[in-house]
Design a protein around this motif. Structure first.
Motif, short mmCIF file in Angstrom:
data_model
loop_
_atom_site.label_atom_id
_atom_site.label_comp_id
_atom_site.label_asym_id
_atom_site.label_seq_id
_atom_site.Cartn_x
_atom_site.Cartn_y
_atom_site.Cartn_z
N TYR A 35 98.46 140.81 25.68
CA TYR A 35 98.29 140.78 24.23
C TYR A 35 97.45 139.57 23.82
O TYR A 35 96.47 139.69 23.09
CB TYR A 35 99.68 140.70 23.60
CG TYR A 35 99.78 140.97 22.12
CD1 TYR A 35 100.23 142.20 21.67
CD2 TYR A 35 99.46 140.01 21.18
CE1 TYR A 35 100.37 142.47 20.31
CE2 TYR A 35 99.59 140.26 19.83
CZ TYR A 35 100.04 141.49 19.40
OH TYR A 35 100.16 141.74 18.06
N LEU A 36 97.84 138.41 24.32
CA LEU A 36 97.14 137.17 23.96
C LEU A 36 95.76 137.10 24.61
O LEU A 36 94.82 136.58 24.01
CB LEU A 36 97.98 135.96 24.36
CG LEU A 36 99.26 135.75 23.54
CD1 LEU A 36 100.07 134.58 24.10
CD2 LEU A 36 98.92 135.50 22.07
N LEU A 37 95.64 137.60 25.82
CA LEU A 37 94.33 137.61 26.47
C LEU A 37 93.34 138.46 25.69
O LEU A 37 92.17 138.10 25.54
CB LEU A 37 94.45 138.13 27.90
CG LEU A 37 95.01 137.15 28.94
CD1 LEU A 37 95.18 137.84 30.28
CD2 LEU A 37 94.09 135.94 29.09
N THR A 38 93.81 139.58 25.17
CA THR A 38 92.94 140.44 24.37
C THR A 38 92.51 139.74 23.10
O THR A 38 91.33 139.76 22.72
CB THR A 38 93.65 141.76 24.04
OG1 THR A 38 93.99 142.44 25.25
CG2 THR A 38 92.78 142.66 23.18
N ALA A 39 93.45 139.09 22.42
CA ALA A 39 93.13 138.35 21.20
C ALA A 39 92.12 137.25 21.49
O ALA A 39 91.15 137.06 20.74
CB ALA A 39 94.40 137.76 20.59
N LEU A 40 92.33 136.54 22.58
CA LEU A 40 91.42 135.45 22.95
C LEU A 40 90.05 135.98 23.34
O LEU A 40 89.02 135.35 23.05
CB LEU A 40 92.02 134.63 24.09
CG LEU A 40 93.14 133.66 23.71
CD1 LEU A 40 93.82 133.12 24.96
CD2 LEU A 40 92.57 132.50 22.87
N ALA A 41 90.02 137.13 24.00
CA ALA A 41 88.73 137.69 24.43
C ALA A 41 87.85 138.00 23.22
O ALA A 41 86.65 137.71 23.22
CB ALA A 41 88.95 138.95 25.26
N PHE A 42 88.44 138.57 22.18
CA PHE A 42 87.67 138.84 20.97
C PHE A 42 87.23 137.54 20.31
O PHE A 42 86.07 137.39 19.90
CB PHE A 42 88.48 139.69 19.99
CG PHE A 42 88.45 141.16 20.28
CD1 PHE A 42 87.35 141.92 19.93
CD2 PHE A 42 89.51 141.78 20.92
CE1 PHE A 42 87.30 143.28 20.20
CE2 PHE A 42 89.48 143.15 21.20
CZ PHE A 42 88.38 143.90 20.84
N GLY A 43 88.16 136.60 20.18
CA GLY A 43 87.82 135.34 19.54
C GLY A 43 86.78 134.54 20.29
O GLY A 43 85.82 134.02 19.69
N LEU A 44 86.93 134.45 21.61
CA LEU A 44 85.99 133.67 22.41
C LEU A 44 84.62 134.34 22.49
O LEU A 44 83.61 133.67 22.66
CB LEU A 44 86.56 133.44 23.81
CG LEU A 44 87.78 132.51 23.85
CD1 LEU A 44 88.34 132.43 25.27
CD2 LEU A 44 87.44 131.11 23.35
N SER A 45 84.60 135.68 22.37
CA SER A 45 83.31 136.37 22.31
C SER A 45 82.52 135.92 21.10
O SER A 45 81.30 135.69 21.18
CB SER A 45 83.52 137.89 22.26
OG SER A 45 84.10 138.38 23.44
N ILE A 46 83.22 135.76 19.98
CA ILE A 46 82.57 135.29 18.76
C ILE A 46 82.10 133.84 18.92
O ILE A 46 81.01 133.47 18.48
CB ILE A 46 83.50 135.42 17.55
CG1 ILE A 46 83.70 136.89 17.20
CG2 ILE A 46 82.94 134.67 16.34
CD1 ILE A 46 82.43 137.59 16.74
N VAL A 47 82.92 133.01 19.54
CA VAL A 47 82.53 131.62 19.77
C VAL A 47 81.25 131.56 20.61
O VAL A 47 80.28 130.86 20.26
CB VAL A 47 83.65 130.82 20.47
CG1 VAL A 47 83.16 129.42 20.85
CG2 VAL A 47 84.87 130.71 19.57
N ALA A 48 81.23 132.32 21.71
CA ALA A 48 80.06 132.32 22.59
C ALA A 48 78.82 132.79 21.86
O ALA A 48 77.73 132.20 21.99
CB ALA A 48 80.33 133.20 23.81
N MET A 49 78.96 133.86 21.09
CA MET A 49 77.81 134.41 20.38
C MET A 49 77.38 133.53 19.21
O MET A 49 76.19 133.42 18.89
CB MET A 49 78.10 135.83 19.91
CG MET A 49 78.17 136.86 21.04
SD MET A 49 76.60 136.99 21.97
CE MET A 49 76.94 135.90 23.36
#
Length: 231
Positions: A35-49
């Motif tokens: 659950y948390l990994l999925t939330a972080l994946a979306f958030g960190l994708s935005i950070v990277a982009m």
């Protein structure tokens, strides 16, 4: 044109890494790690982009964000249309990449539909799902508008704040609707999954298109009202 290419790339990355993580590790509320990994994946994708394409297009990668920016006077209607088209195409491309990796590559998709959004967490209620998505998007777009305001002075920390805000709304929303807050992110997996015949997640897709747009528009009006009242 470069702005639109940047939005295409950014949305493709968001869907590939965000939905891909959900497909790989699961996003059930009973499985806290996934659950948390999925939330972080979306958030960190935005950070990277944000730190990759933010200086080119602003890194909206989301029609609801672009609508909020349009309604607050931050972009033209021409650019808005171009951004939305690029975002949807990017989401479709990212979903096609996931189709190749998981279904053609034989990797198990724990979501069953390329990470498409659904209403299972709200007992199939379209009304409740609409409300959830409207609230989540309102909070997220308010954060985006606030941190990117020329008066905010957040500078180089803006991308981090936006990414953490997306993670924040995912933590509540994943167990309810899978968290869309982004019509393009919902359209891509639903359409590609339906075309590939893996699942038919199209029935409730309208919720994940209209609710985020309504939330983005509401955030724009509220933010304009609050900002105009500052002394």
């Amino acid at each position: 044109m470069k702005k639109y290419i940047a939005e295409f790339i950014g949305t493709a990355v968001l869907v590939t890494f965000g939905c891909g993580t959900a497909m790989l590790v699961g996003c059930s509320a009973d499985n806290g790690t996934g659950y948390l990994l999925t939330a972080l994946a979306f958030g960190l994708s935005i950070v990277a982009m944000a730190y990759s394409i933010g200086n080119i297009s602003g890194c909206h990668v989301n029609p609801a964000v672009s609508l909020g920016v349009l309604l607050t006077g931050g972009m033209s209607m021409k650019d808005f249309i171009g951004y939305v088209i690029a975002q949807i195409l990017g989401a479709l491309f990212g979903s096609a990449v996931l189709e190749c990796i998981f279904y053609n590559g034989g990797v198990t998709d724990t979501t069953g539909a390329l990470g498409a959004n659904g209403l299972a967490g709200v007992s199939g209620s379209a009304g409740t799902g609409f409300l959830v998505e409207l609230i989540l998007t309102f909070v997220f777009v308010m954060a985006v508008l606030g941190v990117t305001s020329s008066k905010a002075g957040h500078g180089s920390f803006g991308g981090l704040v936006i990414g953490l805000s997306l993670t924040f709304v995912h933590i509540l929303g994943i167990g309810l609707t899978g968290t869309s807050v982004n019509p393009a992110r919902s359209i891509g997996p639903a359409v590609v999954s339906a075309i590939a015949g893996n699942a038919e997640p199209m029935g409730c897709l309208w919720v994940f298109i209209l609710a985020p747009l309504a939330g983005g528009a509401l955030a724009a009006f509220v933010y304009k009202f609050l900002e105009s009242g500052k002394e």
